[in-house]
Design a protein around this motif. Structure first.
Motif, PDB file in Angstrom:
ATOM      1  N   PRO A   9       7.389  15.507  -6.605  1.00  0.00           N
ATOM      2  CA  PRO A   9       7.160  14.229  -7.292  1.00  0.00           C
ATOM      3  C   PRO A   9       5.701  13.810  -7.104  1.00  0.00           C
ATOM      4  O   PRO A   9       5.112  14.026  -6.038  1.00  0.00           O
ATOM      5  N   TYR A  10       5.119  13.220  -8.122  1.00  0.00           N
ATOM      6  CA  TYR A  10       3.725  12.789  -8.011  1.00  0.00           C
ATOM      7  C   TYR A  10       3.532  11.814  -6.852  1.00  0.00           C
ATOM      8  O   TYR A  10       2.493  11.823  -6.193  1.00  0.00           O
ATOM      9  N   ARG A  11       4.530  10.996  -6.590  1.00  0.00           N
ATOM     10  CA  ARG A  11       4.415  10.022  -5.502  1.00  0.00           C
ATOM     11  C   ARG A  11       4.205  10.713  -4.160  1.00  0.00           C
ATOM     12  O   ARG A  11       3.482  10.214  -3.294  1.00  0.00           O
ATOM     13  N   GLN A  12       4.802  11.886  -3.994  1.00  0.00           N
ATOM     14  CA  GLN A  12       4.722  12.591  -2.714  1.00  0.00           C
ATOM     15  C   GLN A  12       3.326  13.117  -2.423  1.00  0.00           C
ATOM     16  O   GLN A  12       2.971  13.350  -1.270  1.00  0.00           O
ATOM     17  N   THR A  13       2.512  13.287  -3.452  1.00  0.00           N
ATOM     18  CA  THR A  13       1.174  13.844  -3.233  1.00  0.00           C
ATOM     19  C   THR A  13       0.219  12.833  -2.609  1.00  0.00           C
ATOM     20  O   THR A  13      -0.730  13.216  -1.922  1.00  0.00           O
ATOM     21  N   GLY A  14       0.421  11.539  -2.888  1.00  0.00           N
ATOM     22  CA  GLY A  14      -0.479  10.520  -2.359  1.00  0.00           C
ATOM     23  C   GLY A  14      -1.794  10.400  -3.093  1.00  0.00           C
ATOM     24  O   GLY A  14      -2.694   9.691  -2.639  1.00  0.00           O
ATOM     25  N   TYR A  15      -1.929  11.055  -4.263  1.00  0.00           N
ATOM     26  CA  TYR A  15      -3.208  11.066  -4.970  1.00  0.00           C
ATOM     27  C   TYR A  15      -3.177  10.335  -6.305  1.00  0.00           C
ATOM     28  O   TYR A  15      -4.131  10.443  -7.092  1.00  0.00           O
ATOM     29  N   PHE A  16      -2.105   9.615  -6.587  1.00  0.00           N
ATOM     30  CA  PHE A  16      -1.988   8.970  -7.897  1.00  0.00           C
ATOM     31  C   PHE A  16      -1.799   7.464  -7.732  1.00  0.00           C
ATOM     32  O   PHE A  16      -1.194   6.995  -6.771  1.00  0.00           O
ATOM     33  N   LEU A  21       2.328   5.881 -11.018  1.00  0.00           N
ATOM     34  CA  LEU A  21       3.635   6.137 -10.402  1.00  0.00           C
ATOM     35  C   LEU A  21       4.699   5.241 -11.022  1.00  0.00           C
ATOM     36  O   LEU A  21       5.824   5.694 -11.295  1.00  0.00           O
ATOM     37  N   ASP A  22       4.368   3.986 -11.283  1.00  0.00           N
ATOM     38  CA  ASP A  22       5.329   3.093 -11.929  1.00  0.00           C
ATOM     39  C   ASP A  22       5.621   3.538 -13.359  1.00  0.00           C
ATOM     40  O   ASP A  22       6.763   3.442 -13.829  1.00  0.00           O
ATOM     41  N   TYR A  23       4.595   4.018 -14.057  1.00  0.00           N
ATOM     42  CA  TYR A  23       4.815   4.506 -15.423  1.00  0.00           C
ATOM     43  C   TYR A  23       5.765   5.704 -15.427  1.00  0.00           C
ATOM     44  O   TYR A  23       6.687   5.777 -16.245  1.00  0.00           O
ATOM     45  N   LEU A  24       5.541   6.630 -14.506  1.00  0.00           N
ATOM     46  CA  LEU A  24       6.413   7.805 -14.427  1.00  0.00           C
ATOM     47  C   LEU A  24       7.848   7.419 -14.096  1.00  0.00           C
ATOM     48  O   LEU A  24       8.799   8.063 -14.548  1.00  0.00           O
ATOM     49  N   GLU A  25       8.003   6.373 -13.304  1.00  0.00           N
ATOM     50  CA  GLU A  25       9.332   5.927 -12.890  1.00  0.00           C
ATOM     51  C   GLU A  25       9.894   4.838 -13.803  1.00  0.00           C
ATOM     52  O   GLU A  25      10.928   4.231 -13.508  1.00  0.00           O
ATOM     53  N   GLN A  26       9.192   4.580 -14.928  1.00  0.00           N
ATOM     54  CA  GLN A  26       9.633   3.643 -15.962  1.00  0.00           C
ATOM     55  C   GLN A  26       9.896   2.242 -15.393  1.00  0.00           C
ATOM     56  O   GLN A  26      10.942   1.632 -15.641  1.00  0.00           O
ATOM     57  N   ALA A  27       8.940   1.746 -14.627  1.00  0.00           N
ATOM     58  CA  ALA A  27       9.053   0.399 -14.068  1.00  0.00           C
ATOM     59  C   ALA A  27       9.156  -0.624 -15.195  1.00  0.00           C
ATOM     60  O   ALA A  27       8.446  -0.545 -16.203  1.00  0.00           O
ATOM     61  N   LYS A  28      10.038  -1.588 -15.005  1.00  0.00           N
ATOM     62  CA  LYS A  28      10.331  -2.561 -16.051  1.00  0.00           C
ATOM     63  C   LYS A  28       9.100  -3.344 -16.482  1.00  0.00           C
ATOM     64  O   LYS A  28       8.910  -3.637 -17.674  1.00  0.00           O
ATOM     65  N   GLN A  29       8.207  -3.679 -15.533  1.00  0.00           N
ATOM     66  CA  GLN A  29       7.065  -4.520 -15.876  1.00  0.00           C
ATOM     67  C   GLN A  29       6.053  -3.816 -16.780  1.00  0.00           C
ATOM     68  O   GLN A  29       5.178  -4.455 -17.362  1.00  0.00           O
TER      69      GLN A  29
END
Length: 551
Positions: A9-16, A21-29
């Motif tokens: 997952p991109y979140r696991q890399t710590g470089y984004f 990360l919210d866009y990839l996870e389709q954050a409501k906001q």
């Protein structure tokens, strides 16, 4: 050379960034700031929207045929290509490019696009990754929608003037800088002076298995071209023509004419700035803003000049020049010379999506972040907003680094941990001494909890006093634990140096490899097989980071 892929997952890399990360996870906001999700259904919706939007296909084909006339005529003779391909293979690649250009005249053909400035020698590895992602997505769309054709497009941002960003590469750990005093749009800059870098690269890479092939390709592109945009155009054709990639240079009057009404809106009413500023106000409640509009989002572009346009009481001025225009003069200039107006980052996307029948835009984290600011602008000008897809990211790990990682007792995901964290894990794991004082800390906590239970019935206010005693007592124990670990690390000097070397090699300048290294050493070693391997491992919609380990 074979590669084994590990996805993270991109979140696991710590470089984004947080917004990506919210866009990839389709954050409501974030939902108000894009039109279609990254999915098969989202692309289907984008296709339907595009079918209803008029595109000047005749103009698109006209300009592409003009821009490709030279390279396609050379390959029609049947001689070998710059990439070293035989005449037969080069001819087949040219045919595929011609077919894709011709198909763009048809209402059933659409594009998938990525974009980048013409960085010398392609700049960084991700330049290659985003192109291959675009190619794979176009092929996947054809499988999903066989009644239509989909053409991969590289939109060259040749009007960008940031030479500090585009005029260097890293090779073998050294930063090679193109020393030139030229100004203005980088794409229009003459290639004079690049021969010094070429010979430096040749001295380092020509001895590799595919080094001579690489140098022939670079020579034809950079030493036999008048300017940077032509050189980049030739190099991308040599690398990707067999995949049907079309490169477009949008610095053309025919294209600029299509956005005259928007340019006029920007110059005289500052409408784009008002719209994007409202979007930014919403995004800034949660995220850092990637790009801010100016009051006027156009540059004046002529010869070696690309300077901002500003409003004045008398009309307009081109910053840092004697050029001045009245309102009437500016309208006349816009109508007569549309090619002299260059959109900045706020208007570039709208320009791109106006001249192309495009379904999806593939970009990096920074690009995706600023595109999220633009949806309302597209809505205002009734232009379809493309599916925004984060480009593929890779970490390439050669076999000898895999061996060192294995000897250290770590797995591929561990690479994304900090160097200090890795060393601490190694020391705790391999030390024969007890380095954790967890049991002692737990015993101390239990002791003070017991004191609290004794004092509470007598005077509840004494509990705060006990907590203060507890904090003062635990702090020296925790400090001692850190000192134990630090002292033990000194016994693992060799392992620390090996881990430091591993991290420095795979994360140069403490950054992702793809944001620093160039494709050339890999191509010199593997030739076209390097491009093919990346193509085969390129994901389409999965949106995951990949580590490719040499097997």
């Amino acid at each position: 050379m074979d590669w084994i892929s590990t996805r993270l997952p991109y979140r696991q890399t710590g470089y984004f960034s947080h917004i990506i990360l919210d866009y990839l996870e389709q954050a409501k906001q974030l939902s108000p700031f894009y039109r279609h999700p990254v999915s098969a259904e989202g692309l289907r919706q984008s296709l339907e929207a595009r079918k209803a939007f008029p595109t000047d296909r005749a103009a698109l084909v006209q300009v592409l045929e003009e821009q490709y006339a030279g390279v396609l005529a050379g390959e029609a003779s049947g001689g070998p290509s710059a990439s070293g391909a035989s005449g037969e293979i080069a001819g087949a690649s040219a045919t595929r490019v011609r077919e894709n250009i011709a198909r763009l005249a048809e209402e059933t053909t659409f594009t998938v696009c990525t974009a980048h400035q013409p960085a010398i020698f392609t700049g960084h590895l991700y330049f290659i990754y985003k192109i291959l992602h675009t190619i794979r997505l176009a092929e996947w769309l054809k499988e999903q929608h066989p009644a239509y054709h989909f053409v991969p497009i590289f939109y060259m941002g040749s009007e960008d003037a940031d030479l500090d960003e585009l005029g260097h590469i890293y090779l073998g750990g050294d930063k090679l800088i193109w020393e030139t005093k030229q100004k203005g749009a980088v794409g229009r800059m003459k290639t004079k002076g690049l021969d010094k870098l070429y010979y430096r690269i040749e001295g380092q890479l020509a001895v590799q298995p595919h080094g001579k092939e690489l140098m022939a390709m670079l020579k034809e592109a950079y030493l036999d071209s008048p300017d940077i945009q032509t050189a980049t155009f030739k190099l991308l054709h040599a690398l990707f023509a067999e995949y049907g990639l079309i490169t477009i240079i949008a610095d053309h009057a025919v294209f600029k004419k299509q956005l005259l009404s928007v340019f006029e809106d920007d110059l005289f009413r500052q409408e784009p700035t008002r719209i994007v500023s409202e979007s930014i106000a919403g995004l800034s409640e949660h995220y850092k803003i990637q790009a801010n509009p100016r009051s006027i989002n156009l540059f004046y572009l002529k010869d070696d000049l690309r300077n901002r346009i500003e409003r004045t009481p008398e009309g307009f001025q081109v910053v840092d020049t004697p050029l001045r225009f009245t309102d009437a003069g500016m309208r006349d200039e816009l109508q007569r010379y549309p090619e002299r107006f260059s959109p900045n980052v706020i208007l570039r996307g709208l320009f791109q999506e106006t001249i192309l029948p495009n379904l999806a835009f593939i970009g990096g984290g920074g690009e995706t972040a600023y595109w999220l600011e633009l949806k309302a602008l597209f809505d205002h000008y009734r232009t379809p907003f493309p599916v925004l897809i984060l480009r593929n990211s890779f970490l390439l790990v050669e076999q000898h680094w895999m061996e060192k990682l294995g000897h250290a007792g770590f797995d591929l995901p561990d690479l994304f941990k900090g160097a200090a964290e890795l060393v601490n894990e190694l020391v705790r794991r391999d030390s024969e001494n007890t380095l954790s004082l967890g049991e002692e800390i737990a015993l101390a906590n239990n002791y003070y909890e017991r004191l609290k239970s004794l004092t509470r019935p007598v005077d509840p206010t004494l509990e705060q006093h006990v907590e203060a005693l507890q904090a003062r007592a635990l702090e020296p124990i925790k400090t001692l634990e850190k000192k134990l670990l630090k002292a033990e690390r000194r016994k693992f000097g060799d392992q620390q140096r090996q881990l430091a070397a591993l991290k420095a090699a795979l994360f140069p300048h403490d950054n992702l490899q793809e944001r620093v290294e160039n494709f050339m050493p890999w191509y010199a070693a593997m030739g076209p097989g390097f491009i093919r391997a990346l193509y085969e491992h390129s994901l389409v919609l999965e949106q995951e980071f990949q580590v490719l380990a040499e097997s």
